[in-house]
Design a protein around this motif. Structure first.
Motif, PDB file in Angstrom:
ATOM      1  N   LEU A   1       0.820  -1.206   0.000  1.00  0.00           N
ATOM      2  CA  LEU A   1       0.000   0.000   0.000  1.00  0.00           C
ATOM      3  C   LEU A   1       0.858   1.262   0.000  1.00  0.00           C
ATOM      4  N   GLU A   2       0.424   2.253  -0.786  1.00  0.00           N
ATOM      5  CA  GLU A   2       1.144   3.509  -0.929  1.00  0.00           C
ATOM      6  C   GLU A   2       0.152   4.669  -0.943  1.00  0.00           C
ATOM      7  N   PRO A   3       0.629   5.890  -0.650  1.00  0.00           N
ATOM      8  CA  PRO A   3      -0.246   7.067  -0.755  1.00  0.00           C
ATOM      9  C   PRO A   3      -0.876   7.169  -2.137  1.00  0.00           C
ATOM     10  N   GLY A   4      -2.162   7.478  -2.157  1.00  0.00           N
ATOM     11  CA  GLY A   4      -2.892   7.587  -3.409  1.00  0.00           C
ATOM     12  C   GLY A   4      -3.673   6.341  -3.782  1.00  0.00           C
ATOM     13  N   ASP A   5      -3.345   5.196  -3.168  1.00  0.00           N
ATOM     14  CA  ASP A   5      -4.103   3.971  -3.428  1.00  0.00           C
ATOM     15  C   ASP A   5      -5.507   4.095  -2.841  1.00  0.00           C
ATOM     16  N   LEU A   6      -6.425   3.323  -3.388  1.00  0.00           N
ATOM     17  CA  LEU A   6      -7.781   3.262  -2.849  1.00  0.00           C
ATOM     18  C   LEU A   6      -7.963   1.939  -2.129  1.00  0.00           C
TER      19      LEU A   6
ATOM     20  N   GLY B   1      -4.556   4.979   7.001  1.00  0.00           N
ATOM     21  CA  GLY B   1      -5.218   6.263   7.180  1.00  0.00           C
ATOM     22  C   GLY B   1      -5.357   7.024   5.875  1.00  0.00           C
ATOM     23  N   GLY B   2      -6.430   7.807   5.770  1.00  0.00           N
ATOM     24  CA  GLY B   2      -6.629   8.613   4.568  1.00  0.00           C
ATOM     25  C   GLY B   2      -7.978   9.297   4.584  1.00  0.00           C
ATOM     26  N   VAL B   3      -8.341   9.824   3.445  1.00  0.00           N
ATOM     27  CA  VAL B   3      -9.590  10.575   3.288  1.00  0.00           C
ATOM     28  C   VAL B   3     -10.657   9.673   2.688  1.00  0.00           C
ATOM     29  N   ILE B   4     -11.871   9.730   3.225  1.00  0.00           N
ATOM     30  CA  ILE B   4     -12.987   8.931   2.719  1.00  0.00           C
ATOM     31  C   ILE B   4     -13.439   9.496   1.376  1.00  0.00           C
ATOM     32  N   VAL B   5     -13.387   8.648   0.336  1.00  0.00           N
ATOM     33  CA  VAL B   5     -13.827   9.087  -1.001  1.00  0.00           C
ATOM     34  C   VAL B   5     -15.117   8.387  -1.422  1.00  0.00           C
ATOM     35  N   SER B   6     -15.493   7.331  -0.691  1.00  0.00           N
ATOM     36  CA  SER B   6     -16.764   6.665  -0.938  1.00  0.00           C
ATOM     37  C   SER B   6     -17.213   6.050   0.371  1.00  0.00           C
TER      38      SER B   6
ATOM     39  N   GLU C   1     -21.046   3.604  14.309  1.00  0.00           N
ATOM     40  CA  GLU C   1     -21.869   2.901  13.328  1.00  0.00           C
ATOM     41  C   GLU C   1     -20.979   2.067  12.425  1.00  0.00           C
ATOM     42  N   HIS C   2     -21.522   0.955  11.969  1.00  0.00           N
ATOM     43  CA  HIS C   2     -20.810   0.121  11.007  1.00  0.00           C
ATOM     44  C   HIS C   2     -20.995   0.714   9.619  1.00  0.00           C
ATOM     45  N   LEU C   3     -19.883   0.909   8.923  1.00  0.00           N
ATOM     46  CA  LEU C   3     -19.906   1.520   7.602  1.00  0.00           C
ATOM     47  C   LEU C   3     -19.018   0.730   6.651  1.00  0.00           C
ATOM     48  N   HIS C   4     -19.258   0.899   5.365  1.00  0.00           N
ATOM     49  CA  HIS C   4     -18.325   0.424   4.343  1.00  0.00           C
ATOM     50  C   HIS C   4     -17.727   1.664   3.694  1.00  0.00           C
ATOM     51  N   VAL C   5     -16.425   1.784   3.746  1.00  0.00           N
ATOM     52  CA  VAL C   5     -15.773   2.997   3.246  1.00  0.00           C
ATOM     53  C   VAL C   5     -14.694   2.650   2.233  1.00  0.00           C
ATOM     54  N   THR C   6     -14.410   3.616   1.388  1.00  0.00           N
ATOM     55  CA  THR C   6     -13.228   3.587   0.534  1.00  0.00           C
ATOM     56  C   THR C   6     -12.423   4.822   0.875  1.00  0.00           C
ATOM     57  N   ILE C   7     -11.144   4.631   1.212  1.00  0.00           N
ATOM     58  CA  ILE C   7     -10.298   5.774   1.539  1.00  0.00           C
ATOM     59  C   ILE C   7      -9.163   5.877   0.538  1.00  0.00           C
ATOM     60  N   GLU C   8      -8.751   7.110   0.294  1.00  0.00           N
ATOM     61  CA  GLU C   8      -7.548   7.350  -0.492  1.00  0.00           C
ATOM     62  C   GLU C   8      -6.387   7.409   0.487  1.00  0.00           C
ATOM     63  N   VAL C   9      -5.464   6.481   0.360  1.00  0.00           N
ATOM     64  CA  VAL C   9      -4.429   6.263   1.369  1.00  0.00           C
ATOM     65  C   VAL C   9      -3.494   7.466   1.490  1.00  0.00           C
ATOM     66  N   GLU C  10      -3.233   7.827   2.752  1.00  0.00           N
ATOM     67  CA  GLU C  10      -2.226   8.842   3.051  1.00  0.00           C
ATOM     68  C   GLU C  10      -1.042   8.253   3.822  1.00  0.00           C
TER      69      GLU C  10
ATOM     70  N   LYS D   1      -5.374   0.112  -7.451  1.00  0.00           N
ATOM     71  CA  LYS D   1      -4.181   0.903  -7.702  1.00  0.00           C
ATOM     72  C   LYS D   1      -3.508   0.426  -8.985  1.00  0.00           C
ATOM     73  N   HIS D   2      -2.474   1.147  -9.392  1.00  0.00           N
ATOM     74  CA  HIS D   2      -1.590   0.690 -10.460  1.00  0.00           C
ATOM     75  C   HIS D   2      -0.500  -0.153  -9.789  1.00  0.00           C
ATOM     76  N   PHE D   3      -0.708  -1.455  -9.732  1.00  0.00           N
ATOM     77  CA  PHE D   3       0.231  -2.336  -9.043  1.00  0.00           C
ATOM     78  C   PHE D   3       1.538  -2.436  -9.828  1.00  0.00           C
ATOM     79  N   LYS D   4       2.637  -2.409  -9.103  1.00  0.00           N
ATOM     80  CA  LYS D   4       3.945  -2.686  -9.701  1.00  0.00           C
ATOM     81  C   LYS D   4       4.190  -4.186  -9.656  1.00  0.00           C
TER      82      LYS D   4
END
Length: 356
Positions: A33-38, A85-90, A62-71, A115-118
């Motif tokens: 995992l890297e910054p910018g990954d979802l 950790g990151g910002v919730i985008v979905s 509350e129980h939630l399903h989230v997608t975060i952009e990794v920081e 992500k764009h996996f290497k």
């Protein structure tokens, strides 16, 4: 690691849903995992409703399903979790979009990575999946007056117990049986499938005889004995180098690292086919001379996240090596060969031919 699903995401990204099944898998993910990954997964989040704001209750979880952009990513080995950790985008609640959140990834909890996996990151995930069926192994090294127990993990070996009981002659000498008894007791508390007993001389054989008589359940799990010149970390390194763990596990990452670093150090000592440091290694890669590229996982992550100090792009070096038929091995910073590689600048190469 169990890969549950693979597909395509948006903007050419690849999407992989997987289930980490042990702490090794969480460790692997910390280097994928890297910054910018979802990253998507189930979580809980404290939600403060309008009628609670005046009372300052802090809200209810509350129980939630989230997608975060990794920081940021933190592997908490002793807590058996990975903090992403990151910002919730979905989110299943739209009012939480844009807020910061930490997703605690734990064993047997499915997550989805987009992500764009290497290439080396895909290799790492697939290797973790293949290693899931490997038996758990412990290495016990024993000599006169001392015994050590190490557990074998994919990220390295870890000392489980260190036992000392002076034997022989003298005021503080104790019977050898006391040391063997403590060793047997410590091994009986380990939940492993196989034990390798190693050490110099005949002490390990005497220890085996004692365990067979007094700790038969432990003795049943001892699958082999190995002659080594030392005990502790040194003895473990010898065991790995000789392939004793490979006899138990089909693929052992750290045994491969131990052999590669020994080959590298031998080449360096003889002034033969070796390069180390980013400049030397990049030059060798340009000439197509790299047979095995060795790179430290922590250094690779730092460079990819822009926190390193190399003037060259390590991804370009890796691509060059792979395009010209070389192998790439990412070393664990948690294990002794990784420490040796760190002292060489975090990157080195075993060459096909001598450059100068």
């Amino acid at each position: 690691m169990r890969i549950a699903n693979r597909g395509r995401g948006e903007e050419g990204r690849e999407r992989i849903s997987l289930v980490p099944e042990n702490v090794d898998d969480l460790w692997h993910l910390s280097y994928v995992l890297e910054p910018g990954d979802l990253v998507s997964g189930d979580t809980t989040r404290r939600i403060q409703r309008d009628d609670e704001q005046m009372r300052d209750t802090g809200g209810e979880r509350e129980h939630l399903h989230v997608t975060i952009e990794v920081e940021d990513v933190e592997f908490a080995r002793f807590a058996n979790r990975l903090r992403v950790g990151g910002v919730i985008v979905s989110c299943s609640r739209e009012d939480q979009l844009g807020h910061h959140h930490t997703l605690n990834v734990e064993e047997r909890a499915e997550i989805t990575i987009e992500k764009h996996f290497k290439a080396d990151q895909i290799d790492r995930i697939e290797a973790a999946e293949a290693a899931t069926e490997n038996p758990d192994v412990a290495i016990a090294t024993v000599e006169e007056g001392a015994a050590y127990i190490h557990t074998v993990a994919q990220y390295g070996t870890e000392e489980y117990a260190s036992l000392t009981k002076p034997t022989g002659k003298g005021e503080y000498a104790r019977p050898r049986s006391e040391l063997f008894s403590e060793l047997g007791s410590a091994l009986s508390h380990l939940k492993v499938d196989a034990i390798i007993l190693a050490g110099p001389g005949f002490t390990k054989n005497d220890a085996l005889d004692y365990l067979q008589e007094n700790h038969p359940d432990v003795a049943e799990n001892i699958i082999t004995t190995v002659d080594t010149a030392g005990v502790g970390d040194r003895g473990v390194h010898e065991v790995l180098k000789r392939g004793a763990v490979d006899d138990v596990q089909k693929e052992t990452r750290i045994a491969e690292e131990a052999n590669l670093i020994d080959d590298l150090m031998e080449n360096i000592s003889t002034g033969a086919k070796a390069a180390y440091g980013i400049e030397q290694v990049a030059e060798a890669a340009d000439y197509g001379a790299v047979e095995n590229l060795l790179i430290l996982d922590s250094r690779l992550r730092a460079e990819r996240q822009g926190k390193g100090d190399w003037d060259l792009d390590i991804n370009d070096v890796i691509d060059s090596v792979e395009q010209k038929g070389g192998e790439v091995t990412v070393f664990s910073a948690e294990f002794q060969p990784g420490e040796q590689l760190k002292n060489l600048g975090g990157v080195a190469a075993i060459l096909r031919y001598r450059l100068q």
